[in-house]
Write an enzyme that holds these catalytic residues in place. Structure first.
Site, short mmCIF file in Angstrom:
data_model
loop_
_atom_site.label_atom_id
_atom_site.label_comp_id
_atom_site.label_asym_id
_atom_site.label_seq_id
_atom_site.Cartn_x
_atom_site.Cartn_y
_atom_site.Cartn_z
N CYS A 288 0.83 -1.20 0.00
CA CYS A 288 0.00 0.00 0.00
C CYS A 288 0.87 1.26 0.00
O CYS A 288 1.48 1.59 -1.00
CB CYS A 288 -1.00 -0.03 1.14
SG CYS A 288 -2.41 1.07 0.89
N HIS B 61 -3.59 -5.15 0.38
CA HIS B 61 -3.08 -5.59 1.68
C HIS B 61 -3.06 -7.12 1.75
O HIS B 61 -4.02 -7.74 2.20
CB HIS B 61 -3.92 -5.02 2.82
CG HIS B 61 -3.64 -3.58 3.10
ND1 HIS B 61 -2.74 -3.16 4.05
CD2 HIS B 61 -4.12 -2.46 2.51
CE1 HIS B 61 -2.68 -1.84 4.06
NE2 HIS B 61 -3.52 -1.38 3.14
N GLU C 201 -1.42 -8.97 3.74
CA GLU C 201 -1.24 -9.49 5.10
C GLU C 201 -2.56 -9.86 5.76
O GLU C 201 -2.57 -10.55 6.78
CB GLU C 201 -0.49 -8.47 5.96
CG GLU C 201 -1.30 -7.27 6.42
CD GLU C 201 -1.42 -6.14 5.41
OE1 GLU C 201 -1.84 -5.03 5.80
OE2 GLU C 201 -1.10 -6.37 4.22
#
Length: 245
Positions: free
Chosen positions: A53, A160, A162
């Site tokens: 990001c 994202h 994660e």
């Protein structure tokens, strides 16, 4: 060692890519002062990089690229900002992605299409020097790139990965490739026997590249490394010991 440039609610100050400050923009000049030179230094040193990001935007700007301040305000572009009031909604899959054929992400995933979340207001306008587009949103916005001549893994993504990594094959493939690129002597930060650490890290890198579940049970300054590897329903234990004959 590797460097992960994370996301953030803040935006890079526009003067770093030749534009005036925007009214109401939330900036973090202290972070800019740290990350922008760090990107260039890490690439020069051959340290593996992963940008997420804001991290993608930092790597792009550090290498001379520019950003759209408000992607959603541009004609023909979608609103890439997060939607909903819950984390599940905000980090849920938001749009499809097309991966560059033969690129780093395509090779890691083994496919040219995926779906990703979307939680950003800014996006890439022009790519920095030496960057290669790796993925695009349906509106044409570049969603990922790699550093073409990097000495080791250097990739950044706008989404994202994660978030619930194990639920998304692209996310798992991305982190697997990143960890597998970390130099074989990454154990050097631990005060253990040099050769044992070297051989352990070689095995670790190969296992990580295969996407295996690895647990480092014990790393001590007594030269002992116990590594547990989960594979096909079995647990394999490794202890590395170097002796002089």
């Amino acid at each position: 060692d590797g460097l992960l440039f994370t996301g953030s609610p803040s935006n890079i100050e526009p003067h770093h890519y030749g534009e005036a400050r925007r009214e109401g923009d939330f900036n973090d000049p202290e972070r800019d002062a740290t990350t922008l030179p760090l990107v260039r230094a890490a690439l020069d040193a051959g340290v593996p990089l992963l940008g997420i990001c804001r991290g993608l935007q930092e790597i792009n700007v550090a290498l001379g690229g520019s950003l759209h301040g408000q992607v959603h305000a541009l004609p023909g572009m979608r609103d890439h900002r997060e939607q909903g009031d819950t984390l599940d909604a905000q980090y849920g899959l938001a749009h499809p992605l097309t991966l560059a054929e033969g690129g780093v992400l395509h090779q890691a995933l083994g496919a040219t299409h995926a779906e990703v979340n979307s939680l950003h207001g800014q996006g890439i306008r022009t790519l920095g020097a030496g960057l290669r587009a790796e993925a695009w949103a349906p509106d044409g916005l570049i969603e990922a790139f790699s550093v073409a001549e990097a000495k080791r893994f250097a990739v950044a993504v706008q989404w994202h990965p994660e978030w619930r990594i194990d639920a998304h094959p692209l996310s798992r493939a991305l982190f697997t490739a990143f960890f597998a690129s970390i130099p074989n002597d990454w154990y050097r930060s631990n005060n253990i026997a040099h050769y044992e650490g070297y051989y352990a890290s070689v095995f670790y890198s190969h296992f990580a590249a295969l996407g295996l579940d690895i647990r480092l049970e014990d790393v001590t300054n007594h030269g002992r490394i116990d590594m547990a590897v989960l594979f096909a329903g079995q647990v394999y234990l490794f202890e590395f010991k170097v002796v002089e004959l």
